[in-house]
Write an enzyme that holds these catalytic residues in place. Structure first.
Site, mmCIF file in Angstrom:
data_model
loop_
_atom_site.group_PDB
_atom_site.id
_atom_site.type_symbol
_atom_site.label_atom_id
_atom_site.label_comp_id
_atom_site.label_asym_id
_atom_site.label_seq_id
_atom_site.Cartn_x
_atom_site.Cartn_y
_atom_site.Cartn_z
ATOM 1 N N GLU A 76 0.139 -9.796 4.307
ATOM 2 C CA GLU A 76 0.686 -9.011 3.301
ATOM 3 C C GLU A 76 1.501 -9.814 2.593
ATOM 4 O OE1 GLU A 76 3.958 -5.334 2.274
ATOM 5 O OE2 GLU A 76 2.803 -5.405 4.295
ATOM 6 N N ARG A 119 6.905 -9.803 -4.840
ATOM 7 C CA ARG A 119 8.170 -9.754 -5.459
ATOM 8 C C ARG A 119 8.408 -11.054 -5.912
ATOM 9 N NH1 ARG A 119 10.849 -7.639 0.366
ATOM 10 N NH2 ARG A 119 9.390 -5.975 0.547
ATOM 11 N N LYS A 128 2.059 3.239 6.252
ATOM 12 C CA LYS A 128 3.283 2.493 6.459
ATOM 13 C C LYS A 128 4.425 3.343 6.851
ATOM 14 C CE LYS A 128 5.892 -1.080 4.292
ATOM 15 N NZ LYS A 128 5.914 -1.970 3.108
#
Length: 212
Positions: free
Chosen positions: A45, A49, A133
């Site tokens: 993943e 950011r 998640k």
């Protein structure tokens, strides 16, 4: 929806840990991903950011055999579209919003949505999501909260992420409703900056050998 759920489940079952990666330098993406795949953690993943994230996803997709690269920190429809264009195979969000879920319905990119409360889990179940998640895992209640959900919500399987380490991952993996965990400890910033791919491969091997 069922096809996308099957893809998410398959991704979650690739390894006990999905590395959660923050990449500042796109040149590190390919050797980092090769080290993670070699270590046995092929689902990666890459979080949105940093400005390098989408280019990193594109590079890994094109150059790293065996990698199943996804995009994290997906917040809105534009993120989904950009991730799909870059070659991501799955998307992960820290939480959900109606607009994001609507966009996910219209996209063929499988989404692993985030939830931290039973109400959020139930809402996502109504929308057809059975693989979620759990974020932020440790601050939100950790193994005690997840374990409490296993009985009333047995059809939901989780990838807890947030505050988990090598030493605590097995506690989560032992729960009946956990398929894998997300972890940022596999790609520490100092190792990425130094280009210490052997160390990252070793961290991946340790993670891949975890059992519940």
């Amino acid at each position: 929806m069922e096809s996308k759920q099957a893809q998410v489940e398959a991704t979650m079952r690739l390894a006990p840990v999905i590395p959660v990666v923050i990449i500042d330098d796109v040149k590190a993406a390919v050797p980092m991903a090769r080290a993670l795949v070699a270590g046995g953690t092929p689902a990666i993943e890459v979080t949105l950011r940093t400005p390098a994230a989408l280019d990193a996803i594109r590079a890994i997709t094109q150059e790293v055999e065996g990698a199943c690269v996804g995009v994290g920190t997906v917040l809105h429809a534009e993120h989904l579209a950009a991730a799909k264009a870059a070659g991501a195979r799955f998307a992960v969000s820290p939480g959900v919003s109606p607009k994001l879920l609507d966009a996910a319905d219209d996209s063929d990119l499988p989404l692993l949505p985030g939830a931290a409360t039973a109400s959020e889990v139930m809402h996502l179940l109504e929308r057809g999501y059975r693989f979620l998640k759990f974020f932020p895992a440790v601050p939100a209640g950790g193994t005690k909260l997840l374990g409490a959900w296993a009985s009333p919500l047995p059809q939901i399987k989780f990838c807890p992420t947030g505050g988990i380490s090598l030493s605590t991952a097995s506690d989560f993996l032992a729960l009946p409703n956990v398929l894998c965990v997300g972890g940022s400890w596999l790609t520490p910033a100092d190792k990425l900056k130094a280009g210490d791919w052997a160390a990252i491969e070793l961290l991946a091997r340790e993670a891949a050998s975890l059992k519940g």
